[in-house]
Write an enzyme that holds these catalytic residues in place. Structure first.
Site, PDB file in Angstrom:
ATOM      1  N   TYR B 106      54.325  -1.960  22.569  1.00 40.68           N
ATOM      2  CA  TYR B 106      54.292  -3.379  22.920  1.00 40.68           C
ATOM      3  C   TYR B 106      53.241  -4.095  22.079  1.00 40.68           C
ATOM      4  O   TYR B 106      52.159  -3.541  21.827  1.00 40.68           O
ATOM      5  CB  TYR B 106      53.931  -3.574  24.389  1.00 40.68           C
ATOM      6  N   TYR B 145      58.603   5.172  25.303  1.00 45.01           N
ATOM      7  CA  TYR B 145      57.154   5.388  25.160  1.00 45.01           C
ATOM      8  C   TYR B 145      56.616   6.169  26.346  1.00 45.01           C
ATOM      9  O   TYR B 145      57.166   6.094  27.449  1.00 45.01           O
ATOM     10  CB  TYR B 145      56.419   4.053  25.003  1.00 45.01           C
ATOM     11  N   ARG B 155      59.094   6.294  29.482  1.00 48.42           N
ATOM     12  CA  ARG B 155      60.019   5.265  29.992  1.00 48.42           C
ATOM     13  C   ARG B 155      61.291   5.262  29.156  1.00 48.42           C
ATOM     14  O   ARG B 155      61.242   5.288  27.940  1.00 48.42           O
ATOM     15  CB  ARG B 155      59.408   3.859  29.898  1.00 48.42           C
ATOM     16  N   HIS B 158      64.142   0.053  27.521  1.00 51.29           N
ATOM     17  CA  HIS B 158      64.444  -1.018  28.476  1.00 51.29           C
ATOM     18  C   HIS B 158      63.961  -2.359  27.961  1.00 51.29           C
ATOM     19  O   HIS B 158      63.050  -2.430  27.126  1.00 51.29           O
ATOM     20  CB  HIS B 158      63.824  -0.728  29.851  1.00 51.29           C
ATOM     21  N   HIS B 160      62.664  -6.035  29.677  1.00 47.82           N
ATOM     22  CA  HIS B 160      62.284  -6.729  30.915  1.00 47.82           C
ATOM     23  C   HIS B 160      62.966  -8.095  30.958  1.00 47.82           C
ATOM     24  O   HIS B 160      63.010  -8.805  29.941  1.00 47.82           O
ATOM     25  CB  HIS B 160      60.767  -6.937  30.973  1.00 47.82           C
TER      26      HIS B 160
END
Lengths: 200, 237
Positions: B106, B145, B155, B158, B160
């Site tokens: 991120y 990640y 995870r 995905h 959000h």
């Protein structure tokens, strides 16, 4: 034609999507100016009192929740919500604020007026002025919802939501004026002094 | 407390994740222990903020910077409809998205995963639904990640999503997953929703109809917001 059975399923049978946590990296949609709902109104603020809303979010161990997204939604000073078909330039009592390392948040907005109850049987009844709060964070698979009320409002005595809260927990919903125009309400996710969270 | 305005339908018990999900460690100190107060819906819950594209400019292509520089990774098109439980389109509503880059990192100071940042990928988008509830954006397929929740916790890929709807009671944040991801079976956040069909609806569908030939593959992801309760019966007497 056979009459529909009382058990008939809803027309489309769609079910609301499951919520998921906002996670720790939601700040990619954090825009600090959103914490000030008056930002679009330089010299032409709608009549009403400009206020500051502050608070701290803590967890079950009393530690600050430093990665929360706090949102507010409330009526304008007349107690009205914007017309869904009206001009988008109207005052919108919506704000978003990221908590800091100490779990604190701070909004600038206009103090909401009493909102009609919307109950036919009590057409003139009004809710006490309040602000809807939504808390999103890592560890919250759905956001937590509650309301902020203002200490000293006469309508607090008759508000049906406040009235449904056991008296000993009511204080978790009522902000105190800590200096003129600044109202504070701390939010406890869990444990002693836990905020009254609401199933909305 | 008497009910006031017609509100939104309450969710089925198993179709939403609980606050207390022991396999997801971060819920431990953050879930309420007291029973939630059931809030009757009033104008506060049945009205919602409006976001005009003038004040909230759309950003529908996450893959290209203002100067034309392109993000690294597999470009994808993601589109779908926002509907309510009665199948009605939720019009002109703001949809925000955020995600990791192709390497699973991120663009966020809190993310210390040892994977490269991409200077040409911020990972934030904002679009508005049209009159039929459709939205569409172009992005990079996010990477997986690690997240330390348990041994070998990674995870699944995905994106959000944050959606507002027409009433603040419809407000929701969720995640879109990708079909065929082996990490889904191991993910406590995905599995927190007890109902299998409900959680599987968070998995997007690969869709050739959305695919743009020679350019990007398409994924379809519909979002359903709560429907309105039936209007209370009028008493004729």
């Amino acid at each position: 034609m056979p009459a529909p059975t009382p058990e008939a399923a809803p027309m489309q049978g769609l079910v609301a999507s499951a919520h998921q946590t906002a996670g720790p990296y939601w700040h990619l949609v954090d825009f600090p100016e959103w914490a000030d709902t008056t930002r679009h109104f330089a010299g032409n603020l709608p009549p009403g009192e400009r206020i500051v809303l502050t608070g701290r979010v803590t967890d079950g161990s009393g530690a600050p929740v430093a990665d929360a997204m706090v949102e507010i939604w409330h009526a304008d000073p007349k107690g009205e919500y914007p017309d869904p078909n009206g001009p988008a330039e109207e005052f919108q009592g919506y704000g978003r604020c990221a908590t800091k390392a100490d779990g604190s948040f701070r909004f600038v907005t206009l103090k909401p007026g009493p909102v009609p109850l919307g109950d036919r049987a009590r057409a003139n009844s009004r809710q006490a002025p309040h602000v809807a709060l939504a808390i999103f964070a890592r560890g919250l698979l759905q956001h937590l919802c509650t309301r902020l009320y203002f200490e000293g409002e006469a309508l607090n005595e008759t508000d049906p939501v406040l009235g449904a809260v056991p008296p000993e927990r009511r204080g978790t919903l009522v902000a105190r004026q800590v200096e003129p125009g600044t109202w504070n309400l701390d939010l406890r996710l869990q444990g002693e002094g836990e905020t009254v969270w609401m199933a909305v | 407390m008497s009910e006031t305005v017609p509100g939104y339908r309450r969710p089925g018990l198993l179709t939403q994740p609980p606050y207390n999900a022991p396999d997801y460690g971060s819920t431990r100190l953050r879930h309420p222990q007291q029973e939630l107060l059931r809030l009757p819906h009033t104008l506060t819950e049945t009205s919602a903020p409006r976001f005009s594209p003038q004040r909230y400019p759309a950003r529908a292509d996450l893959t290209v910077q203002a100067d034309g520089s392109a993000a690294m990774g597999e470009r994808i098109i993601v589109a779908g409809r926002v509907l309510d439980e009665d199948g009605r389109p939720v019009r002109n509503t703001m949809v925000e998205v955020w995600q990791a880059n192709a390497a699973g990192r991120y663009n966020h100071p809190g993310d210390d995963h040892d994977a490269p940042l991409d200077p040409n990928f911020q990972g934030m988008g904002r679009v508005f639904t049209d009159a039929e509830g459709w939205y569409r954006f172009v992005t990079i397929r996010p990477g997986a990640y690690p997240w330390r929740n348990h041994k070998d916790a990674w995870r699944p890929n995905h994106i959000h999503y944050s959606v507002f709807g027409a009433g603040f009671a419809q407000r929701m944040i969720t995640q879109m997953y990708f079909p065929g991801d082996p990490l889904l079976a191991l993910d406590p956040i995905f599995h927190a929703t007890p109902d299998e069909a409900a959680r599987n609806r968070l998995i997007s569908k690969f869709d050739l109809e959305l695919t743009q030939p020679e350019w990007a593959l398409g994924y379809r992801f519909d979002i359903v917001l709560r429907g309105r309760e039936a209007t209370p019966m009028e008493d004729n007497h």
